[in-house]
Design a protein around this motif. Structure first.
Motif, short mmCIF file in Angstrom:
data_model
loop_
_atom_site.label_atom_id
_atom_site.label_comp_id
_atom_site.label_asym_id
_atom_site.label_seq_id
_atom_site.Cartn_x
_atom_site.Cartn_y
_atom_site.Cartn_z
N MET A 1 21.12 -73.08 -44.78
CA MET A 1 21.19 -74.54 -44.66
C MET A 1 22.45 -75.05 -45.35
O MET A 1 23.19 -75.88 -44.81
N LEU A 2 22.69 -74.52 -46.55
CA LEU A 2 23.86 -74.97 -47.31
C LEU A 2 25.16 -74.72 -46.53
O LEU A 2 26.04 -75.58 -46.47
N LEU A 3 25.27 -73.53 -45.93
CA LEU A 3 26.47 -73.19 -45.17
C LEU A 3 26.74 -74.22 -44.07
O LEU A 3 27.87 -74.70 -43.91
N HIS A 4 25.67 -74.56 -43.34
CA HIS A 4 25.86 -75.52 -42.25
C HIS A 4 26.11 -76.94 -42.76
O HIS A 4 26.86 -77.70 -42.14
N CYS A 5 25.49 -77.29 -43.91
CA CYS A 5 25.76 -78.61 -44.52
C CYS A 5 27.22 -78.70 -44.95
O CYS A 5 27.89 -79.70 -44.71
N VAL A 6 27.69 -77.65 -45.61
CA VAL A 6 29.06 -77.65 -46.13
C VAL A 6 30.07 -77.68 -44.98
O VAL A 6 31.10 -78.36 -45.05
N LYS A 7 29.76 -76.95 -43.92
CA LYS A 7 30.64 -76.93 -42.74
C LYS A 7 30.87 -78.38 -42.24
O LYS A 7 31.98 -78.79 -41.98
N ARG A 8 29.78 -79.12 -42.15
CA ARG A 8 29.86 -80.51 -41.68
C ARG A 8 30.59 -81.40 -42.69
O ARG A 8 31.42 -82.23 -42.32
N GLN A 9 30.28 -81.19 -43.99
CA GLN A 9 30.94 -81.98 -45.03
C GLN A 9 32.45 -81.72 -45.01
O GLN A 9 33.25 -82.64 -45.13
N PHE A 10 32.82 -80.46 -44.84
CA PHE A 10 34.24 -80.09 -44.79
C PHE A 10 34.94 -80.87 -43.67
O PHE A 10 36.03 -81.41 -43.85
N GLU A 11 34.28 -80.95 -42.51
CA GLU A 11 34.87 -81.69 -41.38
C GLU A 11 35.02 -83.17 -41.74
O GLU A 11 36.04 -83.80 -41.43
N LEU A 12 34.01 -83.73 -42.41
CA LEU A 12 34.06 -85.15 -42.79
C LEU A 12 35.14 -85.41 -43.84
O LEU A 12 35.83 -86.43 -43.79
N PHE A 13 35.32 -84.48 -44.77
CA PHE A 13 36.30 -84.69 -45.85
C PHE A 13 37.74 -84.47 -45.37
O PHE A 13 38.65 -85.14 -45.84
N THR A 14 37.95 -83.51 -44.45
CA THR A 14 39.33 -83.12 -44.11
C THR A 14 39.72 -83.46 -42.67
O THR A 14 40.90 -83.41 -42.33
N GLY A 15 38.73 -83.71 -41.81
CA GLY A 15 39.03 -83.94 -40.39
C GLY A 15 39.32 -82.64 -39.66
O GLY A 15 39.73 -82.64 -38.50
N LYS A 16 39.11 -81.49 -40.32
CA LYS A 16 39.37 -80.18 -39.69
C LYS A 16 38.07 -79.39 -39.58
O LYS A 16 37.14 -79.60 -40.35
N ARG A 17 38.06 -78.44 -38.62
CA ARG A 17 36.89 -77.56 -38.46
C ARG A 17 37.10 -76.27 -39.22
O ARG A 17 38.22 -75.81 -39.34
N ILE A 18 35.99 -75.67 -39.67
CA ILE A 18 36.09 -74.40 -40.38
C ILE A 18 35.05 -73.43 -39.80
O ILE A 18 33.89 -73.81 -39.63
N PRO A 19 35.45 -72.20 -39.45
CA PRO A 19 34.44 -71.25 -38.95
C PRO A 19 33.43 -70.93 -40.05
O PRO A 19 33.80 -70.75 -41.21
N VAL A 20 32.15 -70.87 -39.70
CA VAL A 20 31.09 -70.65 -40.69
C VAL A 20 31.28 -69.29 -41.39
O VAL A 20 30.89 -69.13 -42.56
N GLU A 21 31.93 -68.34 -40.72
CA GLU A 21 32.15 -67.00 -41.31
C GLU A 21 32.99 -67.09 -42.60
O GLU A 21 32.79 -66.31 -43.53
N ILE A 22 33.93 -68.03 -42.65
CA ILE A 22 34.76 -68.18 -43.86
C ILE A 22 33.89 -68.63 -45.03
O ILE A 22 34.03 -68.17 -46.16
N LEU A 23 32.95 -69.51 -44.74
CA LEU A 23 32.04 -69.98 -45.80
C LEU A 23 31.08 -68.86 -46.21
O LEU A 23 30.77 -68.71 -47.39
N GLU A 24 30.63 -68.07 -45.23
CA GLU A 24 29.74 -66.92 -45.55
C GLU A 24 30.46 -65.95 -46.48
O GLU A 24 29.89 -65.50 -47.48
N ASP A 25 31.71 -65.64 -46.15
CA ASP A 25 32.48 -64.69 -46.98
C ASP A 25 32.63 -65.20 -48.41
O ASP A 25 32.66 -64.43 -49.36
#
Ligand SMILES: NC(=O)c1ccc[n+]([C@@H]2O[C@H](COP(=O)([O-])OP(=O)(O)OC[C@H]3O[C@@H](n4cnc5c(N)ncnc54)[C@H](OP(=O)(O)O)[C@@H]3O)[C@@H](O)[C@H]2O)c1
Length: 263
Positions: free
Chosen positions: A236-260
């Motif tokens: 859940m945290l990974l997917h929440c952070v993925k969305r927050q990252f998009e909101l904070f930076t306007g960029k997308r991040i692959p979930v694998e980078i957050l998993e690593d």
């Protein structure tokens, strides 16, 4: 030298949070001039004022501030209003807007393991996170029963989000009729307690513990022993952070980078 953009998380406690390592790893991976800091906050009003004064561009909000923080913000988006909790603040030229990414994060984590439409869900808890999950489950046409210690909080959640029923937490000893069991209470955080025991569960169930510290909570260990399909809170945290990252930076991040970042 380029100026750093600052993002942060406010909570109490906050030292256990995996958000800083995930956000900072993602900034580095995309070469962004951002930094993400944890702040242990007890004076919430002053902390929110500081977000404006210090020009912090984005802020994650965690336990126990998700509901109380709403009264200090300039705007609340419609979904966060319906949920009644904020876990993300965006600072746009001094205007603070509260949003919620917990609901979509929880749904993304659940959907990795199960369908949701028509499923009977036992939702343990009625705090900010439980409210967000309940909202998401209703969007997916699941049936939701809330189990909570405080009757007033439990009944209020059922009424606000048009859920199916409320049952006192102490009656959660048998959960046979449920397809999915979700723990959304703080018990488990830095503790060895478990909200439920093996006897409450059966092997056909999907069991999700949103508490992610430790990753394998006592509740999930018990569920695994029973043979349930389990979902750890870090999904859940990974997917929440993925969305927050998009909101904070306007960029997308692959979930694998957050998993690593947290493996
Ligand atoms: N994985 C993720 O991404 C994620 C996201 C959000 C939150 N979380 C975790 O989820 C948990 C809840 O967060 P929250 O924001 O919803 O917190 P919250 O708003 O403070 O709500 C706390 C909930 O826990 C219950 N509770 C607390 N202590 C209890 C106890 N000793 N016995 C029984 N019930 C108890 C409360 O019941 P009463 O109503 O009876 O007080 C309430 O339902 C936290 O551990 C948090 O770290 C994880």
């Amino acid at each position: 030298m380029l100026e750093h953009k600052i993002c942060c998380i406010i909570g109490h406690p906050v030292a256990h949070s995996l958000s800083p390592i995930m956000h900072n790893t993602a900034y580095k991976a995309l070469g962004l001039n951002y930094i993400f800091l944890p702040f242990d906050v007890t004076d919430l009003k002053s902390a929110v004022t500081s977000i404006k004064n210090l020009g912090i561009v984005g802020c994650a909000v965690t336990v126990p501030h998700k509901i109380k923080v709403m009264k200090y913000l300039d705007k609340i988006d419609e979904t966060a209003k319906k949920i009644g909790a904020v876990n993300t603040i965006i600072n746009l030229k001094g205007t603070l807007t509260g949003l919620n990414t917990d609901w979509s994060g929880a749904l993304d984590a659940l959907k990795e393991k199960t369908e949701l439409a028509g499923k009977n869900v036992a939702l343990i808890g009625a705090g900010g996170a439980a409210r967000a999950i309940a909202y998401g489950l209703k969007q997916e046409a699941a049936y939701v029963t809330v189990f909570n210690r405080n009757k007033g909080h439990g009944k209020e959640l059922v009424k606000d989000l048009h859920l199916d029923s409320y049952i006192p937490l102490k009656e959660s000893t048998k959960l046979d009729g449920f397809d999915i069991v979700i723990n959304a209470i703080s018990v488990g955080l830095e503790s060895r307690q478990s909200p439920l025991t093996k006897k409450s569960l059966n092997q056909k169930q999907v069991v999700f513990d949103i508490v992610y510290f430790p990753r394998m909570t006592r509740f999930l260990k018990a569920a695994k022993e029973v043979g349930c399909s389990i979902i750890t809170g870090d999904r859940m945290l990974l997917h929440c952070v993925k969305r927050q990252f998009e909101l904070f930076t306007g960029k997308r991040i692959p979930v694998e980078i957050l998993e690593d970042a947290i493996c």
